[in-house]
Design a protein around this motif. Sequence first.
Motif, short mmCIF file in Angstrom:
data_model
loop_
_atom_site.label_atom_id
_atom_site.label_comp_id
_atom_site.label_asym_id
_atom_site.label_seq_id
_atom_site.Cartn_x
_atom_site.Cartn_y
_atom_site.Cartn_z
N ASN A 21 0.82 -1.21 0.00
CA ASN A 21 0.00 0.00 0.00
C ASN A 21 0.86 1.26 0.00
OD1 ASN A 21 -3.01 -0.49 0.24
ND2 ASN A 21 -2.20 -1.96 1.69
N GLY A 22 2.18 1.10 -0.08
CA GLY A 22 3.06 2.26 -0.08
C GLY A 22 3.15 2.93 1.28
N GLU A 23 2.91 2.15 2.36
CA GLU A 23 2.92 2.74 3.70
C GLU A 23 3.87 1.98 4.64
OE1 GLU A 23 1.62 5.40 4.75
OE2 GLU A 23 -0.30 5.82 3.80
N PRO A 24 5.17 1.99 4.36
CA PRO A 24 6.08 1.23 5.22
C PRO A 24 6.14 1.77 6.65
CG PRO A 24 7.30 2.55 3.64
CD PRO A 24 5.86 2.64 3.25
N LEU A 25 6.02 3.10 6.81
CA LEU A 25 6.15 3.69 8.14
C LEU A 25 4.93 3.35 9.00
CD1 LEU A 25 7.66 7.18 7.31
CD2 LEU A 25 8.83 5.05 7.89
N ALA A 26 3.73 3.45 8.40
CA ALA A 26 2.51 3.13 9.14
C ALA A 26 2.52 1.67 9.56
CB ALA A 26 1.29 3.44 8.28
N ALA A 27 2.98 0.78 8.67
CA ALA A 27 3.05 -0.64 9.01
C ALA A 27 4.08 -0.86 10.12
CB ALA A 27 3.40 -1.47 7.78
N GLY A 28 5.15 -0.08 10.08
CA GLY A 28 6.22 -0.20 11.07
C GLY A 28 5.77 0.20 12.47
N ASN A 29 4.81 1.13 12.56
CA ASN A 29 4.31 1.58 13.87
C ASN A 29 3.71 0.44 14.67
OD1 ASN A 29 4.98 4.21 14.09
ND2 ASN A 29 3.12 4.96 13.10
N LEU A 30 2.92 -0.39 14.00
CA LEU A 30 2.29 -1.51 14.68
C LEU A 30 3.36 -2.49 15.15
CD1 LEU A 30 -0.07 -3.19 15.60
CD2 LEU A 30 -0.37 -4.00 13.27
N PHE A 31 4.35 -2.70 14.31
CA PHE A 31 5.47 -3.58 14.62
C PHE A 31 6.16 -3.11 15.91
CE2 PHE A 31 8.91 -6.24 12.68
CZ PHE A 31 8.06 -7.27 12.30
N LYS A 32 6.39 -1.81 15.97
CA LYS A 32 7.06 -1.20 17.12
C LYS A 32 6.25 -1.43 18.40
CE LYS A 32 7.36 3.21 17.44
NZ LYS A 32 7.17 4.47 16.71
N ASP A 33 4.93 -1.16 18.31
CA ASP A 33 4.06 -1.34 19.47
C ASP A 33 3.96 -2.81 19.87
OD1 ASP A 33 3.70 1.31 19.58
OD2 ASP A 33 1.53 1.30 19.24
N TYR A 34 3.94 -3.68 18.85
CA TYR A 34 3.87 -5.11 19.14
C TYR A 34 5.10 -5.55 19.93
CZ TYR A 34 4.08 -10.12 18.60
OH TYR A 34 4.19 -11.46 18.88
N PHE A 35 6.28 -5.18 19.46
CA PHE A 35 7.49 -5.63 20.14
C PHE A 35 7.69 -4.97 21.49
CE2 PHE A 35 8.48 -7.63 16.09
CZ PHE A 35 8.75 -8.90 16.59
N ARG A 36 7.17 -3.74 21.64
CA ARG A 36 7.23 -3.11 22.96
C ARG A 36 6.37 -3.93 23.94
NH1 ARG A 36 4.25 1.90 24.54
NH2 ARG A 36 3.06 0.89 23.02
N GLY A 37 5.19 -4.35 23.48
CA GLY A 37 4.30 -5.18 24.30
C GLY A 37 4.95 -6.51 24.65
N VAL A 38 5.56 -7.15 23.65
CA VAL A 38 6.22 -8.44 23.87
C VAL A 38 7.32 -8.28 24.91
CG1 VAL A 38 7.76 -10.15 22.82
CG2 VAL A 38 5.74 -9.38 21.58
N PHE A 39 8.10 -7.22 24.77
CA PHE A 39 9.20 -6.98 25.69
C PHE A 39 8.69 -6.77 27.11
CE2 PHE A 39 12.17 -4.15 27.86
CZ PHE A 39 13.33 -4.91 27.77
N GLN A 40 7.67 -5.92 27.25
CA GLN A 40 7.14 -5.62 28.59
C GLN A 40 6.51 -6.86 29.24
OE1 GLN A 40 4.60 -2.35 27.77
NE2 GLN A 40 6.24 -0.85 27.92
N ASN A 41 5.76 -7.62 28.46
CA ASN A 41 5.11 -8.79 29.03
C ASN A 41 6.10 -9.89 29.36
OD1 ASN A 41 2.40 -7.91 29.16
ND2 ASN A 41 2.31 -8.05 26.94
N THR A 42 7.15 -10.04 28.55
CA THR A 42 8.17 -11.04 28.83
C THR A 42 8.93 -10.64 30.08
OG1 THR A 42 8.39 -11.37 26.46
CG2 THR A 42 10.11 -12.31 27.83
N PHE A 43 9.25 -9.35 30.18
CA PHE A 43 9.96 -8.84 31.35
C PHE A 43 9.13 -9.06 32.61
CE2 PHE A 43 11.27 -5.45 34.26
CZ PHE A 43 12.64 -5.74 34.33
N ALA A 44 7.81 -8.78 32.52
CA ALA A 44 6.92 -8.97 33.67
C ALA A 44 6.88 -10.43 34.08
CB ALA A 44 5.52 -8.46 33.34
N ALA A 45 6.85 -11.35 33.09
CA ALA A 45 6.78 -12.78 33.39
C ALA A 45 8.08 -13.25 34.03
CB ALA A 45 6.50 -13.56 32.11
N VAL A 46 9.23 -12.78 33.50
CA VAL A 46 10.52 -13.20 34.04
C VAL A 46 10.69 -12.68 35.46
CG1 VAL A 46 13.03 -12.92 33.79
CG2 VAL A 46 11.65 -13.46 31.80
N SER A 47 10.28 -11.42 35.72
CA SER A 47 10.48 -10.91 37.07
C SER A 47 9.53 -11.59 38.06
CB SER A 47 10.38 -9.39 37.16
OG SER A 47 9.44 -8.90 36.29
#
Length: 227
Positions: free
Chosen positions: A185-211
């Motif tokens: 769709n010619g929107e690499p940045l918009a698609a990248g935003n979701l990616f960023k939020d997804y990995f932030r969530g993964v990081f936070q939830n993994t960190f919470a589980a490990v602690s």
Amino acid sequence: MSKLMRYIVFFYLVFMGAQWLLRNKSYTISPKEFKSIASKAHGAGSSSAAVTKLTNELRRVYGVAIDAEATWNPLFLGNLDLKILLLHASITEYSGVIAAPYAESGRVGLHWTNSTCTVLSGSVSRSTDSSGFANKETFAPGANFRHGQFESYVYSFTADTYLACYGRGVVPTSGVWTILSGLANGEPLAAGNLFKDYFRGVFQNTFAAVSQVFRHYKQKATGRSDL
Ligand SMILES: *[C@@H]1O[C@H](CO)[C@@H](O)[C@H](O)[C@H]1NC(C)=O
């Protein structure tokens, strides 16, 4: 054994191993509870009131696993222009509100996740590939539908459709479609935003589980809790 055969056997074993792990791991969110919270939220009046009610109630039950500050991101799936409010993200689970701002239809693609969605507002209709046109289903507000792993459907949304969805599986595999569709769709940045939020969530939830595991063993070793 030929080289190709060896690759096939290897991927089959990896796939079966992943399926076994997915069946036997523990999960943060209960699908039954999610459905009950989502069906209560749908009666909140407007779609934004339903989203607020859903977020608050999930937050009350699942605590920090639910991102109370989540913001909307574009969700590209094939030719569908959707939006998503990602409330929980991990490698094997996701939960969020998926919305269609305009009436549109298309394929959502093949996903390695079993999802359950409750219609908060608007309506959804779908047709599966594995049967004729006779098998068209329509879901009104409050109704719930399942999109199983590796199932193919053509979906149609009315304008302002909001869905509360929860899914389990290998969630990052779905990222491939959203990134490719964003690029198409010619929107690499918009698609990248979701990616960023997804990995932030993964990081936070993994960190919470490990602690949590760490606190558990620390408490066992020292005989006292931090509380
Ligand atoms: C998804 O559903 C299928 C069929 O019902 C089941 O075999 C599989 O274990 C489920 N996967 C997950 C991650 O729950």
